[in-house]
Scaffold this motif. Structure first.
Motif, PDB file in Angstrom:
ATOM      1  N   ILE A 144       0.861  -1.187   0.000  1.00 27.62           N
ATOM      2  CA  ILE A 144       0.000   0.000   0.000  1.00 27.62           C
ATOM      3  C   ILE A 144       0.891   1.229   0.000  1.00 27.62           C
ATOM      4  N   MET A 145       0.789   2.041  -1.037  1.00 28.78           N
ATOM      5  CA  MET A 145       1.521   3.303  -1.129  1.00 28.78           C
ATOM      6  C   MET A 145       0.582   4.440  -0.771  1.00 28.78           C
ATOM      7  N   ILE A 146       1.025   5.343   0.106  1.00 25.02           N
ATOM      8  CA  ILE A 146       0.159   6.410   0.600  1.00 25.02           C
ATOM      9  C   ILE A 146       0.803   7.773   0.376  1.00 25.02           C
ATOM     10  N   HIS A 147       0.094   8.633  -0.344  1.00 28.79           N
ATOM     11  CA  HIS A 147       0.540  10.010  -0.551  1.00 28.79           C
ATOM     12  C   HIS A 147       0.641  10.712   0.787  1.00 28.79           C
ATOM     13  N   SER A 148       1.748  11.435   1.009  1.00 31.77           N
ATOM     14  CA  SER A 148       1.910  12.219   2.239  1.00 31.77           C
ATOM     15  C   SER A 148       2.725  13.461   1.925  1.00 31.77           C
ATOM     16  N   ARG A 163      -0.681   9.711  11.076  1.00 36.82           N
ATOM     17  CA  ARG A 163      -1.893   8.946  10.796  1.00 36.82           C
ATOM     18  C   ARG A 163      -1.568   7.654  10.036  1.00 36.82           C
ATOM     19  N   ILE A 164      -0.570   7.719   9.173  1.00 37.13           N
ATOM     20  CA  ILE A 164      -0.148   6.501   8.473  1.00 37.13           C
ATOM     21  C   ILE A 164       0.423   5.503   9.475  1.00 37.13           C
ATOM     22  N   HIS A 165       1.164   5.994  10.474  1.00 41.40           N
ATOM     23  CA  HIS A 165       1.660   5.100  11.531  1.00 41.40           C
ATOM     24  C   HIS A 165       0.502   4.416  12.251  1.00 41.40           C
ATOM     25  N   ASN A 166      -0.583   5.165  12.508  1.00 35.67           N
ATOM     26  CA  ASN A 166      -1.754   4.570  13.154  1.00 35.67           C
ATOM     27  C   ASN A 166      -2.269   3.383  12.348  1.00 35.67           C
ATOM     28  N   LEU A 167      -2.340   3.581  11.032  1.00 33.28           N
ATOM     29  CA  LEU A 167      -2.864   2.533  10.158  1.00 33.28           C
ATOM     30  C   LEU A 167      -1.940   1.331  10.116  1.00 33.28           C
ATOM     31  N   SER A 168      -0.653   1.561   9.983  1.00 34.46           N
ATOM     32  CA  SER A 168       0.277   0.439   9.864  1.00 34.46           C
ATOM     33  C   SER A 168       0.359  -0.365  11.156  1.00 34.46           C
ATOM     34  N   ARG A 169       0.107   0.281  12.285  1.00 36.41           N
ATOM     35  CA  ARG A 169       0.082  -0.468  13.551  1.00 36.41           C
ATOM     36  C   ARG A 169      -1.145  -1.377  13.632  1.00 36.41           C
ATOM     37  N   ILE A 177       4.198   2.048   2.142  1.00 38.94           N
ATOM     38  CA  ILE A 177       5.177   2.988   1.603  1.00 38.94           C
ATOM     39  C   ILE A 177       4.625   4.395   1.781  1.00 38.94           C
ATOM     40  N   ILE A 178       5.341   5.233   2.525  1.00 40.88           N
ATOM     41  CA  ILE A 178       4.972   6.643   2.653  1.00 40.88           C
ATOM     42  C   ILE A 178       5.620   7.398   1.497  1.00 40.88           C
ATOM     43  N   SER A 179       4.797   8.013   0.667  1.00 47.16           N
ATOM     44  CA  SER A 179       5.337   8.742  -0.483  1.00 47.16           C
ATOM     45  C   SER A 179       5.830  10.125  -0.088  1.00 47.16           C
ATOM     46  N   HIS A 180       6.818  10.596  -0.825  1.00 45.88           N
ATOM     47  CA  HIS A 180       7.326  11.971  -0.721  1.00 45.88           C
ATOM     48  C   HIS A 180       7.988  12.260   0.626  1.00 45.88           C
ATOM     49  N   LEU A 181       8.472  11.203   1.306  1.00 48.57           N
ATOM     50  CA  LEU A 181       9.155  11.367   2.591  1.00 48.57           C
ATOM     51  C   LEU A 181       8.283  12.004   3.675  1.00 48.57           C
ATOM     52  N   GLY A 182       6.982  12.068   3.418  1.00 47.08           N
ATOM     53  CA  GLY A 182       6.114  12.765   4.358  1.00 47.08           C
ATOM     54  C   GLY A 182       6.149  14.268   4.224  1.00 47.08           C
ATOM     55  N   SER A 193       8.167   2.771  10.900  1.00 50.91           N
ATOM     56  CA  SER A 193       8.948   1.663  10.336  1.00 50.91           C
ATOM     57  C   SER A 193       8.603   1.411   8.875  1.00 50.91           C
ATOM     58  N   GLU A 194       7.700   2.229   8.312  1.00 55.17           N
ATOM     59  CA  GLU A 194       7.293   2.031   6.931  1.00 55.17           C
ATOM     60  C   GLU A 194       8.438   2.379   5.967  1.00 55.17           C
ATOM     61  N   TYR A 195       8.358   1.861   4.763  1.00 49.36           N
ATOM     62  CA  TYR A 195       9.237   2.336   3.698  1.00 49.36           C
ATOM     63  C   TYR A 195       8.852   3.773   3.357  1.00 49.36           C
ATOM     64  N   VAL A 196       9.801   4.527   2.820  1.00 45.39           N
ATOM     65  CA  VAL A 196       9.509   5.884   2.361  1.00 45.39           C
ATOM     66  C   VAL A 196      10.124   6.073   0.970  1.00 45.39           C
TER      67      VAL A 196
END
Length: 277
Positions: A144-148, A163-169, A177-182, A193-196
């Motif tokens: 799952i890749m997520i725009h951030s 919020r992405i951390h909430n979901l991955s937990r 994968i967190i896109s754009h380094l957040g 701990s997600e990929y970026v």
């Protein structure tokens, strides 16, 4: 290693269907597969991951047709293109329809993952509305890749890294994968701990902090989390034809070892997608 010649997989690329190219202008006119294939050859980009933007009005269509087109692009590319699935609220419903759209994209069209753009969808990434489609991605064993990243008039809080951390937990069996380094909240992204992926924000990071501090920031994430990506054709402050030149020039000034370069350039995303060596 020279980033201009090292084998690369660009894990965040936008191309658009032919009927869109007929009427759009500006930077998205460069989202033409023919133009992009020439850049891939010039900069040794062996594969590109095509991702949608969860938007069915301007650049793409309803998600089923978009996913079918993305699948056909991958099928006809001789291995150069891989694609992630689009999802949209259909008839105002997302909770019910998004899991179906994703399953169809993966099982019928051969797509390899899910792209979520919470700001475009208008849905918080850690809301209950997201649970069914993320659960489906985990069950299908696709990432799952997520725009951030903040832009325009959209609500960045919907896709903020915390919020992405909430979901991955909640979904420890998922690959995120967190896109754009957040974006400007890269420190929040750092804590997870997600990929970026380093798409679109890397040149901005260097403009703000300078090359030495930008290097230290990427090192804090670590080579095992970083994924090479650009967000072609739209990188703020960089012309489309110069995106790879800019990225390679920046990365060539950093102190990653050859082994780390290979991991960032292609190995991390290859392992996520189970690509053959």
């Amino acid at each position: 290693m020279d980033w201009k010649t090292v084998k690369k997989i660009d894990a965040h690329v936008h191309l658009v269907p032919p009927e869109t190219l007929d009427w759009i202008d500006g930077v998205w006119k460069q989202a033409d597969p023919t133009i992009y294939l020439e850049l891939m050859e010039k900069y040794h980009v062996e594969k590109a991951l095509l991702v949608p933007i969860n938007e069915g009005a301007t650049y793409y269509r309803d998600c089923s047709r978009t996913n079918q087109w993305l699948g056909s692009m991958a099928d006809r590319s001789d291995g150069k293109f891989i694609a992630f699935a689009d999802v949209l609220p259909i008839g105002g419903y997302f909770y019910d329809t998004a899991p179906y759209s994703l399953e169809q994209a993966v099982t019928e069209y051969g797509l390899k993952g899910l792209k979520l753009h919470p700001s475009n969808l208008g849905i918080p990434i850690d809301s209950l509305e997201m649970v069914p489609v993320v659960r489906k991605a985990c069950d299908l064993h696709v990432p799952i890749m997520i725009h951030s990243y903040p832009y325009g008039g959209t609500d960045f809080s919907l896709c903020a890294p915390d919020r992405i951390h909430n979901l991955s937990r909640v979904f420890p069996d998922g690959t995120f994968i967190i896109s754009h380094l957040g974006g400007c909240r890269w420190q929040d992204a750092l804590e997870g701990s997600e990929y970026v992926d380093i798409s679109t924000f890397l040149p901005e990071l260097v403009r703000i902090y300078g090359i030495l501090l930008a290097n230290r920031i990427l090192r804090e994430f670590g080579a095992k989390r970083l994924i090479f990506a650009t967000d072609y054709p739209q990188v703020h402050g960089v012309e489309s034809q110069d995106i790879y030149e800019t990225y390679c020039d920046i990365l060539n000034q950093m102190d990653f070892t050859d082994e780390e370069i290979e991991r960032i350039a292609f190995r991390n995303i290859s392992e996520i997608l189970n690509l053959p060596e």
